[in-house]
Design a protein around this motif. Sequence first.
Motif, mmCIF file in Angstrom:
data_model
loop_
_atom_site.group_PDB
_atom_site.id
_atom_site.type_symbol
_atom_site.label_atom_id
_atom_site.label_comp_id
_atom_site.label_asym_id
_atom_site.label_seq_id
_atom_site.Cartn_x
_atom_site.Cartn_y
_atom_site.Cartn_z
ATOM 1 N N THR A 64 0.841 -1.200 0.000
ATOM 2 C CA THR A 64 0.000 0.000 0.000
ATOM 3 C C THR A 64 0.875 1.248 0.000
ATOM 4 N N MET A 65 1.891 1.274 0.871
ATOM 5 C CA MET A 65 2.809 2.414 0.894
ATOM 6 C C MET A 65 3.455 2.601 -0.471
ATOM 7 N N ASN A 66 3.969 1.529 -1.031
ATOM 8 C CA ASN A 66 4.664 1.604 -2.314
ATOM 9 C C ASN A 66 3.763 2.160 -3.410
ATOM 10 N N ALA A 67 2.484 1.802 -3.363
ATOM 11 C CA ALA A 67 1.542 2.250 -4.388
ATOM 12 C C ALA A 67 1.186 3.726 -4.246
ATOM 13 N N GLN A 68 1.397 4.306 -3.077
ATOM 14 C CA GLN A 68 0.977 5.678 -2.814
ATOM 15 C C GLN A 68 2.052 6.725 -3.104
ATOM 16 N N PHE A 69 3.276 6.282 -3.308
ATOM 17 C CA PHE A 69 4.377 7.220 -3.519
ATOM 18 C C PHE A 69 4.959 7.051 -4.914
ATOM 19 N N ALA A 70 5.664 8.078 -5.374
ATOM 20 C CA ALA A 70 6.214 8.094 -6.733
ATOM 21 C C ALA A 70 7.185 6.945 -6.966
ATOM 22 N N GLN A 71 7.898 6.534 -5.923
ATOM 23 C CA GLN A 71 8.821 5.402 -5.986
ATOM 24 C C GLN A 71 8.597 4.558 -4.736
ATOM 25 N N PRO A 72 9.006 3.288 -4.759
ATOM 26 C CA PRO A 72 8.789 2.420 -3.596
ATOM 27 C C PRO A 72 9.499 2.922 -2.336
ATOM 28 N N LEU A 73 8.848 2.716 -1.193
ATOM 29 C CA LEU A 73 9.450 3.014 0.106
ATOM 30 C C LEU A 73 10.148 1.775 0.651
ATOM 31 N N VAL A 74 9.703 0.617 0.169
ATOM 32 C CA VAL A 74 10.221 -0.669 0.631
ATOM 33 C C VAL A 74 10.506 -1.530 -0.589
ATOM 34 N N GLU A 75 11.687 -2.141 -0.608
ATOM 35 C CA GLU A 75 11.991 -3.113 -1.661
ATOM 36 C C GLU A 75 11.947 -4.489 -1.026
ATOM 37 N N LEU A 76 11.149 -5.338 -1.633
ATOM 38 C CA LEU A 76 10.930 -6.683 -1.109
ATOM 39 C C LEU A 76 11.698 -7.690 -1.945
ATOM 40 N N ALA A 77 12.396 -8.594 -1.276
ATOM 41 C CA ALA A 77 13.097 -9.677 -1.972
ATOM 42 C C ALA A 77 12.611 -10.988 -1.375
ATOM 43 N N ARG A 78 12.178 -11.888 -2.215
ATOM 44 C CA ARG A 78 11.680 -13.185 -1.738
ATOM 45 C C ARG A 78 12.816 -14.018 -1.168
ATOM 46 N N GLY A 79 12.435 -14.941 -0.309
ATOM 47 C CA GLY A 79 13.411 -15.884 0.259
ATOM 48 C C GLY A 79 13.926 -16.805 -0.826
ATOM 49 N N GLY A 85 14.901 -10.816 2.050
ATOM 50 C CA GLY A 85 15.339 -9.599 2.700
ATOM 51 C C GLY A 85 14.475 -8.462 2.220
ATOM 52 N N THR A 86 14.291 -7.536 3.059
ATOM 53 C CA THR A 86 13.485 -6.379 2.740
ATOM 54 C C THR A 86 14.275 -5.178 3.190
ATOM 55 N N HIS A 87 14.318 -4.162 2.374
ATOM 56 C CA HIS A 87 14.998 -2.970 2.848
ATOM 57 C C HIS A 87 14.199 -1.720 2.524
ATOM 58 N N VAL A 88 14.402 -0.742 3.379
ATOM 59 C CA VAL A 88 13.749 0.549 3.232
ATOM 60 C C VAL A 88 14.608 1.360 2.265
ATOM 61 N N THR A 89 13.973 1.907 1.246
ATOM 62 C CA THR A 89 14.692 2.682 0.232
ATOM 63 C C THR A 89 15.062 4.064 0.787
ATOM 64 N N LEU A 91 14.019 6.827 -0.374
ATOM 65 C CA LEU A 91 12.765 7.579 -0.291
ATOM 66 C C LEU A 91 11.989 7.169 0.960
ATOM 67 N N GLY A 92 11.999 5.897 1.282
ATOM 68 C CA GLY A 92 11.330 5.419 2.493
ATOM 69 C C GLY A 92 11.909 6.064 3.740
ATOM 70 N N ARG A 93 13.228 6.174 3.783
ATOM 71 C CA ARG A 93 13.887 6.828 4.931
ATOM 72 C C ARG A 93 13.501 8.307 5.003
ATOM 73 N N LYS A 94 13.438 8.954 3.844
ATOM 74 C CA LYS A 94 13.075 10.376 3.804
ATOM 75 C C LYS A 94 11.625 10.581 4.245
ATOM 76 N N VAL A 95 10.716 9.752 3.740
ATOM 77 C CA VAL A 95 9.302 9.852 4.123
ATOM 78 C C VAL A 95 9.154 9.625 5.626
#
Length: 123
Positions: A64-79, A85-89, A91-95
């Motif tokens: 939901t967060m990713n869909a609301q902003f111009a670029q993703p706030l969270v990058e998801l990587a499958r196991g 692993g998941t990391h905050v981008t 832009l996510g840190r700035k938001v």
Amino acid sequence: MHPREHRMPSPFLKVRVRIFNGEEIAFGPGKAQLLESLLATGSLNRTASEMKMSYVKALALARTMNAQFAQPLVELARGGLHGGGTHVTALGRKVLAEYQVMSAATEKAARPSWQRLRKLMRG
């Protein structure tokens, strides 16, 4: 105090800032907590566990967060072989940082009115 008397909890102020995009909550306290936890754990699964929610719910919040902003706030990587692993981008840190500043400023602005209102309450 008599056993039947219950002491009322002291009133307190809790300001919750939510940012809407149409009807959708683009960002708010729960999503901020999710990003804070992701920064600490690097794992959506561990974050979900720490926040006492299902992985599916945590994933839905991230999407939901990713869909609301111009670029993703969270990058998801499958196991997988090397784990996910998941990391905050960036832009996510700035938001998150801007949201924390806005929340603190909102609470500070409300404090004088709250102090006057508090005097009118029981407890």
